[in-house]
Write an enzyme that holds these catalytic residues in place. Structure first.
Site, mmCIF file in Angstrom:
data_model
loop_
_atom_site.group_PDB
_atom_site.id
_atom_site.type_symbol
_atom_site.label_atom_id
_atom_site.label_comp_id
_atom_site.label_asym_id
_atom_site.label_seq_id
_atom_site.Cartn_x
_atom_site.Cartn_y
_atom_site.Cartn_z
ATOM 1 N N SER A 39 41.729 -11.139 45.659
ATOM 2 C CA SER A 39 40.588 -11.187 44.737
ATOM 3 C C SER A 39 40.973 -10.725 43.336
ATOM 4 O O SER A 39 41.936 -9.972 43.137
ATOM 5 C CB SER A 39 39.459 -10.279 45.245
HETATM 6 N N1 SAH Z 1 39.826 -8.773 50.435
HETATM 7 C C1 SAH Z 1 40.941 -9.660 50.219
HETATM 8 C C2 SAH Z 1 40.553 -11.031 49.706
HETATM 9 C C3 SAH Z 1 39.905 -11.771 50.777
HETATM 10 S S1 SAH Z 1 39.910 -13.524 50.687
HETATM 11 C C4 SAH Z 1 41.967 -9.056 49.291
HETATM 12 O O1 SAH Z 1 41.737 -7.974 48.745
HETATM 13 O O2 SAH Z 1 43.032 -9.660 49.161
HETATM 14 C C5 SAH Z 1 38.859 -13.772 52.106
HETATM 15 C C6 SAH Z 1 39.488 -13.437 53.435
HETATM 16 O O3 SAH Z 1 38.482 -13.560 54.428
HETATM 17 C C7 SAH Z 1 40.608 -14.384 53.841
HETATM 18 O O4 SAH Z 1 41.752 -13.663 54.158
HETATM 19 C C8 SAH Z 1 40.041 -15.092 55.073
HETATM 20 O O5 SAH Z 1 41.026 -15.439 56.033
HETATM 21 C C9 SAH Z 1 39.081 -14.059 55.592
HETATM 22 N N2 SAH Z 1 38.030 -14.576 56.473
HETATM 23 C C10 SAH Z 1 37.358 -15.760 56.398
HETATM 24 N N3 SAH Z 1 36.448 -15.855 57.394
HETATM 25 C C11 SAH Z 1 36.543 -14.705 58.133
HETATM 26 C C12 SAH Z 1 35.868 -14.202 59.293
HETATM 27 N N4 SAH Z 1 34.927 -14.911 59.914
HETATM 28 N N5 SAH Z 1 36.223 -12.983 59.753
HETATM 29 C C13 SAH Z 1 37.182 -12.241 59.133
HETATM 30 N N6 SAH Z 1 37.854 -12.654 58.036
HETATM 31 C C14 SAH Z 1 37.540 -13.879 57.545
#
Ligand code: SAH
Length: 215
Positions: free
Chosen positions: A64
Site C-alpha cells: 500500500s
Molecule cells: N497490507 C498490505 C497490502 C495488502 S494488498 C501491505 O501492507 O503490503 C491486499 C492483500 O489482501 C493481498 O495480499 C491479497 O492477497 C489479500 N487478500 C485478498 N483477499 C483476501 C481474503 N479474503 N483474506 C485474506 N487476505 C486477502
C-alpha cells in the site's frame, strides 16, 4: 538487508511528505519512519521505495501507499497494547507499522506465497506479528475479540462475522465498494450493539477475494 543513513534520509523526507498531506499523529509518523520500506521491494526498486505510491509486490498484489497506511492506522485509533486484526497481510508492511506503534498485530493472508514470505521476513526485520494463512472473510474467531479490525483490500461489503469479532467500542476500517474506486469507511461498534458508520473519501485497493488462490 541494509538500512543506511541514505535510506533513513529518504524515509525522513517521505514522513515529511505524509505530514504535509494531513497525517498529524507524530507516533504514527515515527512508526512509518521506523519501518525500512525499501526492504519490502526488490533491491532494484530503491528509488520507488520512498515515493508515496503503492508498488507491485508479485502475486498480482501491491504494497500500500505509505499515506494510505498512515491514514488507515489513524482511523483505527491504533495505540500501544491494543489487539488488532489485519485482513490482507500482503508484504507485511502495514503490519510492521502497527507493530512499530506497539500494537499486538494479528494478520491474515489468503495467498500462501505472500503468507510464507511475510512469516520469514517480518521476524528477520525484527517485527513480531501473529501471521495466519486463511480467508479474511471469516476473520479470526479463535483470537477474537479485537480492539480494531483493518481490511487492506476492497470489500464489496463487510462480512457480519467481523463485527461479531469486534469489542464494544472497537472500530473496523475498510475501503468498501466493488468498483475501481472505493470509499474508506470506519465502523464503530456501539454499546447498544449497533454499528455507526463514518465515510473518509475515495481510495483504490485490490479486491478482497472470496475463493482461495490456486497456490
Ligand atoms: N497490507 C498490505 C497490502 C495488502 S494488498 C501491505 O501492507 O503490503 C491486499 C492483500 O489482501 C493481498 O495480499 C491479497 O492477497 C489479500 N487478500 C485478498 N483477499 C483476501 C481474503 N479474503 N483474506 C485474506 N487476505 C486477502
Amino acid at each position: 538487508m541494509e538500512d543506511t543513513y541514505r535510506h533513513k534520509g529518504m524515509r525522513r523526507k517521505l514522513v515529511n511528505e505524509i505530514r504535509k498531506k494531513g497525517i498529524l499523529d507524530e507516533e504514527i509518523l515515527e512508526a512509518i519512519y521506523r519501518v525500512p520500506r525499501h526492504l519490502f521491494l526488490d533491491s532494484g526498486f530503491l528509488n520507488y521505495a520512498y515515493e508515496d505510491k503503492p508498488f507491485p509486490i508479485g502475486s498480482g498484489q501491491t504494497i500500500s501507499q505509505p499515506y494510505t497506511v498512515a491514514f488507515q492506522t489513524e482511523l483505527l485509533n491504533a495505540k500501544p497494547g491494543l489487539k488488532i486484526l489485519e485482513i490482507g497481510t500482503g508484504s507485511g508492511y502495514q503490519a510492521c507499522v502497527l507493530v512499530a506503534l506497539g500494537v499486538e498485530v494479528y494478520s491474515v493472508e489468503r495467498q500462501r506465497k505472500l503468507y510464507e514470505k511475510a512469516r520469514i521476513f517480518l521476524p528477520h526485520l525484527g517485527f513480531q506479528a501473529h501471521l495466519f494463512y486463511g480467508d479474511g472473510y471469516l476473520g479470526l474467531p479463535e483470537e477474537a475479540p479485537f480492539d480494531g479490525i483493518l481490511i487492506t483490500a476492497a470489500a464489496p461489503e463487510i462480512p457480519t462475522c467481523l463485527f461479531q469479532q469486534l469489542k464494544t467500542g472497537g472500530v473496523l476500517v475498510s475501503p468498501v465498494g466493488s468498483g475501481d474506486i472505493q470509499t474508506m469507511i470506519r465502523y464503530t461498534k456501539l454499546k447498544n450493539g449497533k454499528i455507526a458508520k463514518e465515510k473518509f473519501g475515495n481510495f483504490r485497493f485490490v479486491p478482497l477475494l472470496r475463493e482461495k488462490a490456486n497456490d
